[in-house]
Scaffold this motif. Structure first.
Motif, mmCIF file in Angstrom:
data_model
loop_
_atom_site.group_PDB
_atom_site.id
_atom_site.type_symbol
_atom_site.label_atom_id
_atom_site.label_comp_id
_atom_site.label_asym_id
_atom_site.label_seq_id
_atom_site.Cartn_x
_atom_site.Cartn_y
_atom_site.Cartn_z
ATOM 1 N N MET A 43 0.878 -1.228 0.164
ATOM 2 C CA MET A 43 -0.021 -0.033 0.028
ATOM 3 C C MET A 43 0.779 1.083 0.028
ATOM 4 S SD MET A 43 -3.048 -0.982 2.701
ATOM 5 C CE MET A 43 -3.925 0.685 2.612
ATOM 6 N N SER A 44 1.748 1.470 0.647
ATOM 7 C CA SER A 44 2.708 2.411 0.906
ATOM 8 C C SER A 44 3.498 2.772 -0.264
ATOM 9 C CB SER A 44 3.883 2.145 2.038
ATOM 10 O OG SER A 44 4.625 3.416 1.990
ATOM 11 N N ASN A 45 3.859 1.538 -1.086
ATOM 12 C CA ASN A 45 4.569 1.782 -2.199
ATOM 13 C C ASN A 45 3.724 2.481 -3.391
ATOM 14 O OD1 ASN A 45 5.217 0.493 -5.134
ATOM 15 N ND2 ASN A 45 7.142 0.482 -3.956
ATOM 16 N N SER A 46 2.371 1.977 -3.388
ATOM 17 C CA SER A 46 1.553 2.724 -4.601
ATOM 18 C C SER A 46 0.857 4.082 -3.995
ATOM 19 C CB SER A 46 0.318 1.701 -4.823
ATOM 20 O OG SER A 46 0.540 0.509 -5.598
ATOM 21 N N PHE A 47 1.047 4.003 -2.860
ATOM 22 C CA PHE A 47 0.269 5.336 -2.152
ATOM 23 C C PHE A 47 1.521 6.717 -2.508
ATOM 24 C CE2 PHE A 47 -0.919 8.449 1.315
ATOM 25 C CZ PHE A 47 -2.168 8.522 0.884
ATOM 26 N N GLY A 48 2.660 6.145 -2.166
ATOM 27 C CA GLY A 48 4.097 6.923 -2.299
ATOM 28 C C GLY A 48 4.029 7.236 -3.785
ATOM 29 N N LYS A 49 3.773 6.390 -4.798
ATOM 30 C CA LYS A 49 3.742 6.738 -6.263
ATOM 31 C C LYS A 49 2.937 7.885 -6.634
ATOM 32 C CE LYS A 49 5.681 2.485 -7.821
ATOM 33 N NZ LYS A 49 5.381 0.998 -7.995
ATOM 34 N N ILE A 50 1.601 7.814 -5.922
ATOM 35 C CA ILE A 50 0.681 8.695 -6.117
ATOM 36 C C ILE A 50 1.071 10.134 -5.562
ATOM 37 C CG2 ILE A 50 -1.612 9.341 -5.929
ATOM 38 C CD1 ILE A 50 -2.507 6.441 -5.599
ATOM 39 N N VAL A 58 6.690 13.885 -10.163
ATOM 40 C CA VAL A 58 6.424 13.155 -11.158
ATOM 41 C C VAL A 58 5.219 13.487 -12.261
ATOM 42 C CG1 VAL A 58 5.819 10.533 -11.856
ATOM 43 C CG2 VAL A 58 7.519 10.946 -9.928
ATOM 44 N N PRO A 59 5.405 13.498 -13.184
ATOM 45 C CA PRO A 59 4.316 14.118 -14.209
ATOM 46 C C PRO A 59 3.092 13.142 -14.099
ATOM 47 C CG PRO A 59 6.242 13.457 -15.714
ATOM 48 C CD PRO A 59 6.598 13.137 -14.183
ATOM 49 N N TYR A 60 2.052 13.936 -14.088
ATOM 50 C CA TYR A 60 0.689 13.150 -13.919
ATOM 51 C C TYR A 60 0.391 12.156 -15.007
ATOM 52 C CZ TYR A 60 -4.282 12.256 -13.600
ATOM 53 O OH TYR A 60 -5.617 11.559 -13.427
ATOM 54 N N ASN A 61 0.163 10.899 -14.943
ATOM 55 C CA ASN A 61 -0.434 10.131 -15.919
ATOM 56 C C ASN A 61 -1.608 9.199 -15.131
ATOM 57 O OD1 ASN A 61 -0.672 7.091 -16.969
ATOM 58 N ND2 ASN A 61 1.314 7.773 -18.066
ATOM 59 N N LYS A 62 -2.447 9.585 -15.917
ATOM 60 C CA LYS A 62 -3.822 9.171 -15.402
ATOM 61 C C LYS A 62 -3.961 7.687 -15.142
ATOM 62 C CE LYS A 62 -8.672 8.508 -16.085
ATOM 63 N NZ LYS A 62 -9.848 8.483 -16.868
ATOM 64 N N SER A 123 -11.766 8.738 -12.314
ATOM 65 C CA SER A 123 -12.251 9.838 -12.842
ATOM 66 C C SER A 123 -11.006 10.732 -13.895
ATOM 67 C CB SER A 123 -13.047 11.010 -12.073
ATOM 68 O OG SER A 123 -12.255 11.418 -11.353
ATOM 69 N N GLY A 124 -9.960 10.854 -13.083
ATOM 70 C CA GLY A 124 -8.830 11.359 -13.774
ATOM 71 C C GLY A 124 -8.897 12.756 -13.434
ATOM 72 N N ASP A 125 -9.509 13.572 -12.406
ATOM 73 C CA ASP A 125 -9.448 14.783 -12.198
ATOM 74 C C ASP A 125 -8.165 15.161 -11.137
ATOM 75 O OD1 ASP A 125 -10.024 17.628 -12.033
ATOM 76 O OD2 ASP A 125 -11.308 17.133 -10.178
ATOM 77 N N LEU A 126 -7.311 15.790 -11.755
ATOM 78 C CA LEU A 126 -6.152 15.786 -10.790
ATOM 79 C C LEU A 126 -6.351 16.796 -9.571
ATOM 80 C CD1 LEU A 126 -3.033 15.246 -10.369
ATOM 81 C CD2 LEU A 126 -2.247 17.142 -11.658
ATOM 82 N N GLU A 127 -7.258 17.795 -9.649
ATOM 83 C CA GLU A 127 -7.537 18.295 -8.372
ATOM 84 C C GLU A 127 -8.187 17.458 -7.348
ATOM 85 O OE1 GLU A 127 -6.307 21.332 -7.346
ATOM 86 O OE2 GLU A 127 -5.097 21.124 -9.139
ATOM 87 N N SER A 128 -9.143 16.769 -7.863
ATOM 88 C CA SER A 128 -9.973 15.714 -6.736
ATOM 89 C C SER A 128 -8.957 14.750 -6.209
ATOM 90 C CB SER A 128 -10.906 15.046 -7.623
ATOM 91 O OG SER A 128 -11.759 15.914 -8.259
ATOM 92 N N ILE A 129 -8.010 14.354 -7.128
ATOM 93 C CA ILE A 129 -7.099 13.491 -6.545
ATOM 94 C C ILE A 129 -6.238 14.000 -5.534
ATOM 95 C CG2 ILE A 129 -5.000 11.971 -7.356
ATOM 96 C CD1 ILE A 129 -6.415 11.609 -10.370
ATOM 97 N N LYS A 130 -5.817 15.180 -5.687
ATOM 98 C CA LYS A 130 -5.048 16.110 -4.616
ATOM 99 C C LYS A 130 -5.581 16.153 -3.232
ATOM 100 C CE LYS A 130 -1.898 18.683 -7.592
ATOM 101 N NZ LYS A 130 -1.679 19.945 -8.256
#
Ligand code: ASC
Length: 150
Positions: A43-50, A58-62, A123-130
């Protein structure tokens, strides 16, 4: 043997087998500790990548973020079965067992937060992701503050 009896006997056997597997999975406390720590590591590995994307490192890749958020959401239900009675140890504080209700509530807060993060990621909305990432990170931290050894 009557059909009903065959069905009953078969399902009783299936239950006994699955109960056996569930028990055998954590025959030793160390097995449970290793299991939950492994899940948190993934979980930490994937969460850290986000997190690297959210921080702009890192540039956003949906697709990448969606994949990692799905991994976190899927894994988030797994660790809790490995905190059963008699599995004290690892990085877990004794409060996990002495205040089980609070631990469960904290775990559920995180699970809900990562489901939200996954929704935003798909959904791919970077602001919501943040935003969802911040809430999920706070849920991780909240549980660590109360239940993880420093
Ligand atoms: C991570 C990670 C955690 C959480 C937490 C958030 O990337 O490994 O445990 O974020 O640090 O506060």
């Amino acid at each position: 043997m009557k059909v009903q009896k065959i069905i009953l006997t078969t399902s009783a056997a299936a239950l006994a087998i699955s109960a056996g597997i569930a028990f055998a999975q954590f025959q030793k406390p160390e097995d449970a500790i290793k299991y939950r720590q492994s899940v948190f590591t993934v979980m930490s590995n994937s969460f850290g990548k986000i997190g690297a994307v959210v921080k702009g490192e890192v540039p956003y890749n949906k697709d990448e973020v969606a994949k990692n958020a799905a991994i976190v959401a899927m894994m988030s239900g797994l660790p809790w079965q490995a905190f059963g009675p008699g599995t004290e140890g690892g990085k877990a504080q004794s409060e996990v067992w002495s205040d089980g209700a609070k631990f469960k509530a904290a775990s559920e807060k995180m699970q809900l937060a990562v489901v939200d993060l996954n929704k935003a990621a798909q959904s791919g909305d970077l602001e919501s992701i943040k935003k969802a990432f911040g809430t999920a990170g706070a849920a991780c931290k909240g549980c660590h503050d109360d239940f993880r050894k420093k």
